[in-house]
Design an enzyme around this catalytic site. Sequence first.
Site, short mmCIF file in Angstrom:
data_model
loop_
_atom_site.label_atom_id
_atom_site.label_comp_id
_atom_site.label_asym_id
_atom_site.label_seq_id
_atom_site.Cartn_x
_atom_site.Cartn_y
_atom_site.Cartn_z
N LEU A 12 -15.31 -6.45 -10.89
CA LEU A 12 -15.83 -7.00 -9.64
C LEU A 12 -17.37 -6.96 -9.63
CD1 LEU A 12 -15.34 -8.10 -6.77
CD2 LEU A 12 -15.24 -5.73 -5.98
N ALA A 65 -15.87 2.63 -9.55
CA ALA A 65 -14.65 3.40 -9.30
C ALA A 65 -14.03 3.83 -10.62
CB ALA A 65 -13.64 2.55 -8.52
N THR A 106 -8.58 -0.01 -1.73
CA THR A 106 -7.37 -0.55 -2.37
C THR A 106 -6.13 -0.57 -1.46
OG1 THR A 106 -5.80 -0.07 -4.15
CG2 THR A 106 -7.04 1.79 -3.33
N ASP A 107 -5.23 -1.50 -1.75
CA ASP A 107 -3.91 -1.55 -1.11
C ASP A 107 -3.10 -0.29 -1.41
OD1 ASP A 107 -3.93 -2.33 -3.83
OD2 ASP A 107 -1.96 -3.26 -3.64
N TYR A 130 -4.78 8.42 -7.94
CA TYR A 130 -5.81 7.39 -7.72
C TYR A 130 -5.93 7.09 -6.23
CZ TYR A 130 -7.50 2.49 -7.51
OH TYR A 130 -8.17 1.33 -7.20
#
Length: 286
Positions: A12, A65, A106-107, A130
């Site tokens: 990203l 990340a 994050t989802d 995570y």
Amino acid sequence: MKILVTGSTGQLGTDLVRCLGTLSLASESHEIIGATRKELDITNNEKALEYFKKHSYDAVINAAAYTNVDKCETDFDNVFLVNAIGPRNLAIASYKYGFKLIHISTDYVFDGKNPEGYYEFDQPNPINKYAITKFAGEEYVKRHCTQYFIIRTSWLYGKHGKNFVKTMLTLSESRDEIKVVNDQTGSPTFSEDLVDFISRIITTEKYGIYHFSNSGSCTWHEFAKEIFKITNKVITVHPISTEEFNAPAPRPQYSILNNYMAKLEFNHESRHWKEALEYFLIKNTN
Ligand SMILES: NC(=O)c1ccc[n+]([C@@H]2O[C@H](COP(=O)([O-])OP(=O)(O)OC[C@H]3O[C@@H](n4cnc5c(N)ncnc54)[C@H](OP(=O)(O)O)[C@@H]3O)[C@@H](O)[C@H]2O)c1
């Protein structure tokens, strides 16, 4: 605006540095600066504060990340440092030096038990290491600064770095058949669409938590089939269960994000994941 992107060598981060300036409206000229891990290690509180004392920004986008979900299970201290302490350090600097913080999450903060999808105001309940650290990172950001956007995204892919689409295409070069998990459902997200959304929100003060994915949902198996359909690859894709795949880290069964705040605050509707995927694959092969 003068904007810093942390984790600028990542999937990203690279797209943010490459596209954010060009996607922004012509009336808004932004200066985008990327920081590699070497230039700004977000885990080091003193050095991070020193960095922001020397350099002044209007906004910082944290794309740094620790993203290897399976490796996270056995490397918890390092994961916590990058995914939780890192954003904490940036939030402290944001409060001290007055820049906006756009933090990517994050989802996976959700447990994946709700097939209807998750809203920004739903309660996270992480089920792997995570996700525990990513949720802790969100909490630190909320606690230590005020001018923040937390953007939760899912199943990210783009031109740079490692992702599912590239893995499938690489496998198709050497195999006639593969096995792909068919009991996890989510929403693939094209990284350039996320960059476009960030360009819309970054100039505003509509702070808070946002969900951002392409619309619609699929299983990994359906995602793989669509990749091969668009690219005309002849390969048999066998559906398998999560149990059969036997990855070290548990995954949410359903991690569909409802982009509720994007619609409400920006009237933004994401394009369907199949449309974004086709755009990515065709644009890339030209
Ligand atoms: N990938 C997905 O499917 C997905 C899904 C949902 C959410 N997300 C979130 O989206 C964001 C971007 O993910 P991505 O796929 O672009 O990740 P990525 O490709 O793994 O990139 C991570 C970047 O972080 C950098 N980094 C690691 N530790 C650092 C440190 N201590 N200080 C500074 N930089 C550091 C890495 O640098 P090095 O290369 O030097 O290690 C790399 O540039 C992350 O917040 C991730 O949690 C990703």
